[in-house]
Design a protein around this motif. Structure first.
Motif, PDB file in Angstrom:
ATOM      1  N   ASP A 189      -5.304 -51.885  69.627  1.00 28.38           N
ATOM      2  CA  ASP A 189      -6.231 -50.824  69.238  1.00 28.38           C
ATOM      3  C   ASP A 189      -6.533 -50.976  67.753  1.00 28.38           C
ATOM      4  O   ASP A 189      -5.739 -50.579  66.900  1.00 28.38           O
ATOM      5  CB  ASP A 189      -5.635 -49.444  69.515  1.00 28.38           C
ATOM      6  CG  ASP A 189      -6.639 -48.325  69.304  1.00 28.38           C
ATOM      7  OD1 ASP A 189      -7.708 -48.589  68.709  1.00 28.38           O
ATOM      8  OD2 ASP A 189      -6.379 -47.184  69.721  1.00 28.38           O
ATOM      9  N   PRO A 190      -7.689 -51.570  67.391  1.00 31.50           N
ATOM     10  CA  PRO A 190      -8.003 -51.811  65.975  1.00 31.50           C
ATOM     11  C   PRO A 190      -8.155 -50.544  65.160  1.00 31.50           C
ATOM     12  O   PRO A 190      -8.070 -50.587  63.930  1.00 31.50           O
ATOM     13  CB  PRO A 190      -9.326 -52.590  66.045  1.00 31.50           C
ATOM     14  CG  PRO A 190      -9.929 -52.207  67.362  1.00 31.50           C
ATOM     15  CD  PRO A 190      -8.765 -52.000  68.284  1.00 31.50           C
ATOM     16  N   ALA A 191      -8.391 -49.398  65.819  1.00 33.75           N
ATOM     17  CA  ALA A 191      -8.503 -48.140  65.082  1.00 33.75           C
ATOM     18  C   ALA A 191      -7.157 -47.657  64.576  1.00 33.75           C
ATOM     19  O   ALA A 191      -7.087 -46.828  63.668  1.00 33.75           O
ATOM     20  CB  ALA A 191      -9.128 -47.072  65.974  1.00 33.75           C
ATOM     21  N   ILE A 192      -6.075 -48.178  65.144  1.00 31.61           N
ATOM     22  CA  ILE A 192      -4.727 -47.756  64.747  1.00 31.61           C
ATOM     23  C   ILE A 192      -4.022 -48.822  63.931  1.00 31.61           C
ATOM     24  O   ILE A 192      -3.391 -48.541  62.912  1.00 31.61           O
ATOM     25  CB  ILE A 192      -3.891 -47.400  65.995  1.00 31.61           C
ATOM     26  CG1 ILE A 192      -4.519 -46.202  66.718  1.00 31.61           C
ATOM     27  CG2 ILE A 192      -2.450 -47.100  65.626  1.00 31.61           C
ATOM     28  CD1 ILE A 192      -3.813 -45.818  67.992  1.00 31.61           C
ATOM     29  N   SER A 193      -4.117 -50.082  64.367  1.00 29.82           N
ATOM     30  CA  SER A 193      -3.387 -51.149  63.693  1.00 29.82           C
ATOM     31  C   SER A 193      -4.029 -52.495  64.007  1.00 29.82           C
ATOM     32  O   SER A 193      -4.676 -52.669  65.044  1.00 29.82           O
ATOM     33  CB  SER A 193      -1.921 -51.147  64.139  1.00 29.82           C
ATOM     34  OG  SER A 193      -1.225 -52.277  63.616  1.00 29.82           O
ATOM     35  N   SER A 194      -3.825 -53.466  63.116  1.00 31.37           N
ATOM     36  CA  SER A 194      -4.295 -54.831  63.369  1.00 31.37           C
ATOM     37  C   SER A 194      -3.289 -55.616  64.196  1.00 31.37           C
ATOM     38  O   SER A 194      -3.556 -56.758  64.575  1.00 31.37           O
ATOM     39  CB  SER A 194      -4.546 -55.553  62.041  1.00 31.37           C
ATOM     40  OG  SER A 194      -3.350 -55.658  61.286  1.00 31.37           O
ATOM     41  N   HIS A 195      -2.128 -55.036  64.485  1.00 30.28           N
ATOM     42  CA  HIS A 195      -1.106 -55.710  65.282  1.00 30.28           C
ATOM     43  C   HIS A 195      -1.335 -55.448  66.775  1.00 30.28           C
ATOM     44  O   HIS A 195      -2.030 -54.511  67.162  1.00 30.28           O
ATOM     45  CB  HIS A 195       0.286 -55.234  64.867  1.00 30.28           C
ATOM     46  CG  HIS A 195       0.691 -55.711  63.507  1.00 30.28           C
ATOM     47  ND1 HIS A 195       1.144 -56.979  63.262  1.00 30.28           N
ATOM     48  CD2 HIS A 195       0.676 -55.078  62.305  1.00 30.28           C
ATOM     49  CE1 HIS A 195       1.420 -57.125  61.975  1.00 30.28           C
ATOM     50  NE2 HIS A 195       1.138 -55.982  61.373  1.00 30.28           N
ATOM     51  N   PHE A 196      -0.746 -56.289  67.602  1.00 32.00           N
ATOM     52  CA  PHE A 196      -0.923 -56.186  69.045  1.00 32.00           C
ATOM     53  C   PHE A 196       0.422 -56.372  69.745  1.00 32.00           C
ATOM     54  O   PHE A 196       1.412 -56.792  69.143  1.00 32.00           O
ATOM     55  CB  PHE A 196      -1.926 -57.237  69.541  1.00 32.00           C
ATOM     56  CG  PHE A 196      -1.478 -58.658  69.325  1.00 32.00           C
ATOM     57  CD1 PHE A 196      -0.665 -59.320  70.240  1.00 32.00           C
ATOM     58  CD2 PHE A 196      -1.875 -59.355  68.187  1.00 32.00           C
ATOM     59  CE1 PHE A 196      -0.247 -60.613  70.038  1.00 32.00           C
ATOM     60  CE2 PHE A 196      -1.460 -60.667  67.971  1.00 32.00           C
ATOM     61  CZ  PHE A 196      -0.644 -61.293  68.899  1.00 32.00           C
TER      62      PHE A 196
END
Length: 405
Positions: A189-196
């Motif tokens: 979720d790019p709106a929350i974090s750049s990590h996956f």
């Protein structure tokens, strides 16, 4: 004579009313256009970047300048994107990857992803998609069937096709000997974090139900594992659809009973593998799917097993709730009469109450607007298609440690 005069007077009054409305509309349009011209491009982009994608597309009508600003490829990184189409695989043509556009435009990237293969892996399988990122599983052994993965031979890769950036995950620790893994999913979720996160669900060889999950965290750069701890014994659907919403990954499964069958549930697990839950779904049918639409988890089903085939769309408005709310029901007569094919639902539009259906045999993809009860685009596909995955372009770059160019 008096009545005739009054009718003429009414007609004149009506004409004046129309002229007044038209004048006000023209004044409003001029004022809107003039006001729009007072904003700088940077300020417009900053405002638009904070709006839902449907609102952004509406603002193309404000002026020619705004339309060109929104359509400019250089501004894509700042603006929200909508569904571009579906990635799918045709096993009848050597497991090739294809792209079906829902807007009629060309594929936004080469679906074969030539920078990922064939230099390192003999076979690349697309297994998941989430918010513009794709999850692949690579192998150096020739695969004879989509489920014939050797645990010690496969590696996961996460890729952003819009930027041609990708990263290969480290090997996953082997599962216990009595367990195997078929279902994998990507959480991003790019709106929350750049990590996956990448989740790989485990099943019991003998009893055939989910026993746990292995989870890779890009923040930690390592795999971890968690047992399900569920009382219910739930095997996932074959090549089951997974959806990430509200920090929970959901997968469709079939609840096992001794005397009954076809009772379907959603299994949800958090990104630590510690919290598990099950949610019963309405209108049980094997022709169902789940999807993230308008910020909520949705459940759609195309029921061909009744006298009058129908489609149903439900919504889980609150992630803490365990009850779906019915949104729309529609019969399939119009779609069936147009194509003379039976369909199963494969996905839900992320920004509207439109569901996508694929014909039995996988030759045709159709869109149906549940809100307005209308058949949308009908797209011809390659034969024997499998695993439809929605693609929404992500032009920002979240893979800071990616291996791509």
């Amino acid at each position: 004579m008096l009545s005739r005069f009054r009718s003429m007077e009414g007609a004149g009054t009506g004409d004046n009313f129309v002229r007044n409305i038209k004048s006000r509309l023209e004044t409003h349009v001029r004022a809107t256009t003039e006001a729009a011209g007072l904003f700088t491009d940077d300020l417009i982009l900053e405002i638009l970047s904070r709006l839902p994608v449907k609102s952004v597309h509406r603002f193309k009508c404000v002026s020619v300048a705004w339309r060109d600003l929104i359509a400019d490829p250089a501004n894509r990184k700042m603006l929200p994107q909508t569904l571009a189409g579906f990635l799918y695989t045709s096993y009848s043509s050597g497991h090739r990857h294809y792209f079906a556009s829902v807007s009629g435009s060309l594929a936004p990237f080469d679906p074969s992803l030539p920078y990922l293969q064939p230099t390192k892996y003999k076979d690349m399988s697309l297994v998941g998609a989430c918010n513009g990122m794709l999850l692949y599983r690579g192998s150096n052994k020739n695969k004879v069937a989509p489920w014939s993965w050797a645990e010690d031979d496969c590696r996961f890769l996460v890729c952003n096709p819009a930027t041609a950036r990708w990263v290969e995950l480290p090997p996953k620790p082997p599962a216990p000997k009595i367990r195997y893994s078929l279902t994998a999913a990507l959480a991003f979720d790019p709106a929350i974090s750049s990590h996956f996160h990448v989740l790989h669900f485990e099943e019991d060889y003998l009893a055939n139900y989910m026993t746990g999950v292995s989870i890779y965290s890009s923040r930690k750069g390592a795999w971890s594992r968690g047992d399900s701890g569920m009382f219910e014994k739930v095997p996932p659907f074959f090549i089951s659809k997974c959806v990430f919403v509200g920090g929970i990954m959901y997968v469709i499964g079939e609840l096992q009973h001794i005397n009954t069958s076809n009772e379907y549930v959603l299994v949800g697990v958090d990104m630590e593998g510690k919290e598990w839950k099950t949610i019963h779904v309405p209108y049980c049918s094997r022709f169902c799917t789940i999807g993230l639409s308008q910020g909520c988890l949705h459940y759609a089903v195309a029921n061909n097993e009744i006298l009058v085939p129908e489609m149903t769309l439900c919504c889980l408005k609150d992630c803490d709730s365990k009850k779906f709310v019915l949104k729309h029901t529609a019969n399939m007569d119009k779609l069936l009469s147009m194509t003379r094919m039976k369909y199963k639902v494969v996905d839900i539009h992320p920004d509207s109450d439109t569901i996508f259906l694929v014909s039995f045999g996988g030759a045709t993809l159709a869109a149906y607007d549940m809100r307005h009860q209308k058949v949308g685009c009908i797209i011809n596909l390659e034969n024997s298609t499998q695993r439809f995955l929605p693609y929404v372009p992500l032009f920002s770059e979240p893979l800071a440690d990616a291996d791509g160019q």
